[in-house]
Design an enzyme around this catalytic site. Structure first.
Site, PDB file in Angstrom:
ATOM      1  N   GLU A  66      34.231  34.326  33.808  1.00  0.00           N
ATOM      2  CA  GLU A  66      34.646  33.086  34.473  1.00  0.00           C
ATOM      3  C   GLU A  66      33.422  32.236  34.830  1.00  0.00           C
ATOM      4  O   GLU A  66      33.386  31.040  34.584  1.00  0.00           O
ATOM      5  CB  GLU A  66      35.435  33.434  35.736  1.00  0.00           C
ATOM      6  N   HIS A  67      32.431  32.860  35.434  1.00  0.00           N
ATOM      7  CA  HIS A  67      31.190  32.179  35.815  1.00  0.00           C
ATOM      8  C   HIS A  67      30.023  32.812  35.060  1.00  0.00           C
ATOM      9  O   HIS A  67      29.829  34.031  35.130  1.00  0.00           O
ATOM     10  CB  HIS A  67      30.928  32.301  37.318  1.00  0.00           C
ATOM     11  N   HIS A 113      35.236  38.514  46.769  1.00  0.00           N
ATOM     12  CA  HIS A 113      36.549  37.879  46.675  1.00  0.00           C
ATOM     13  C   HIS A 113      37.693  38.875  46.656  1.00  0.00           C
ATOM     14  O   HIS A 113      38.726  38.661  47.284  1.00  0.00           O
ATOM     15  CB  HIS A 113      36.634  37.024  45.398  1.00  0.00           C
ATOM     16  N   SER A 162      38.239  37.257  39.977  1.00  0.00           N
ATOM     17  CA  SER A 162      36.967  36.534  39.913  1.00  0.00           C
ATOM     18  C   SER A 162      35.936  37.321  39.100  1.00  0.00           C
ATOM     19  O   SER A 162      35.912  38.552  39.125  1.00  0.00           O
ATOM     20  CB  SER A 162      36.415  36.305  41.326  1.00  0.00           C
ATOM     21  N   GLN A 184      30.914  36.437  44.319  1.00  0.00           N
ATOM     22  CA  GLN A 184      32.173  36.706  43.631  1.00  0.00           C
ATOM     23  C   GLN A 184      32.706  38.104  43.944  1.00  0.00           C
ATOM     24  O   GLN A 184      33.913  38.301  44.048  1.00  0.00           O
ATOM     25  CB  GLN A 184      31.989  36.559  42.117  1.00  0.00           C
TER      26      GLN A 184
END
Length: 343
Positions: free
Chosen positions: A330-331, A265, A240, A262
């Site tokens: 990713e984000h 995770h 993540s 995140q």
């Protein structure tokens, strides 16, 4: 959370460490997962229950693998109105988004006797993996919605969900309510590599599916990597990641919460803030330290932040964007006053 001045030698070293970490696994990891998959393929429910008893729910039996209607009805009474309101809103937004992704069939007959086209049809069965960590300690409602709703919109006839049970053999009620909202037809109490194997090969209780989607840890990822081809998969996902670009208008408390969402995770997760404001950097550092103490998975979050987190202070937002592009996270969040100036 350490603050770096970018560009600098120390910052560049940190950036390189984060970018180069990749999907890290050992030969033993791969062999262990392959052995689990083969075990489930040969022994079905017996193998699934053996692993589930060892790692998640010590007393679960094969007869309890599938979640019953009674369990789903009981779950509705265990969630509050605030959750239902948030669930309804999230589901509506996700459904609206994915409606725009629907691909239509088409046929072209430009030449006499020649038909060209593409038929787009849903698969018969899809499996949605929903992480929950060991013993179902960290249920991810978002994964239920983001895995189930697109399948429902596509018209998949059977949508099955697998997720690790808690130690007492139950599933978090929020996941069950979310699964019903997402249109999931069957729910099974199984997690990790053995759940992926059950979906890929089928067992006495868990039917084989055509496609498996959903995030997971290194064991889930390796399992999906191995069964790809036997079934379809969404992707081989890495750890993540979240990167926030912030200016003076941003709220440090919100940034810290998003970074930790995140970081908790996985020890390999990456949480990064890039800002042109020293005051924001310092405020976020303080907020992260304060919020860490409230997390159930604070040890994991601390480890990932220590290894792969960081706050980068840059001269301006143009450099922030350039640096963000190097990370390709990713984000990505633009917590700035005029975000569309940078899109």
């Amino acid at each position: 959370m350490k603050i770096y001045l970018y560009p600098s030698e120390a910052a560049e070293k940190r950036v390189a460490a984060i970018i180069d970490r990749g999907l890290s696994y050992t030969r033993k990891d791969y062999q262990d997962v392959a052995r689990m998959l083969d075990d489930v393929k040969k022994n079905g429910d017996k193998a699934v229950i053996r692993y589930t008893n060892r790692f998640d729910a010590p007393s679960l039996t094969a007869g309890q693998l599938e979640v019953t209607d009674r369990e789903i009805k009981a779950a509705r009474k265990l969630v509050d109105r605030a959750f239902i309101g948030a669930l309804d809103r999230a589901a509506s937004q996700i459904e609206t988004f994915h409606q725009h992704q629907v691909t239509n069939s088409w046929i072209q007959a430009d030449r006499l006797g020649v038909l060209l086209g593409q038929m787009v049809n849903p698969v018969d069965a899809a499996g949605v993996y929903v992480p929950g960590a060991k013993g179902g300690e960290t249920p991810l409602v978002s994964s239920v919605l983001m895995g189930g709703i697109p399948a429902k919109i596509a018209g998949v006839k059977t949508i099955a969900m697998v997720t690790p049970p808690t130690r007492n053999g139950s599933i978090n009620p929020h996941l069950l309510v979310a699964a019903q909202k997402a249109g999931i037809h069957k729910i099974y109490k199984a997690g990790s590599a053995w759940a992926i194997a059950a979906l890929a090969y089928g067992t006495e209780t868990i039917p084989k599916v055509n496609v498996i989607v959903g995030p997971g840890n290194i064991y889930v990822t390796l399992a999906k990597k191995i069964v790809a081809g036997t079934v379809g998969i969404d992707m081989i996902a890495g750890p993540s990641e979240i990167l926030v670009i912030a200016d003076r208008s941003a709220n440090p408390e919100y940034i810290a919460a998003d970074l930790l969402s995140q970081a908790e995770h996985d020890p390999l997760a990456s949480a990064i803030l890039i800002t042109d404001q020293k005051e924001i950097a310092q405020a976020v550092k303080a907020a992260v330290a304060e919020q860490l103490d409230t997390l159930q998975r604070s040890e994991i979050a601390k480890e990932s932040i220590q290894k792969y987190g960081g706050i980068m202070i840059v001269p301006n937002l143009t450099i922030a964007i350039e640096l963000a592009n190097r990370f390709a996270p990713e984000h990505l969040e633009l917590q700035v006053e005029n975000p569309f100036d940078f899109v």
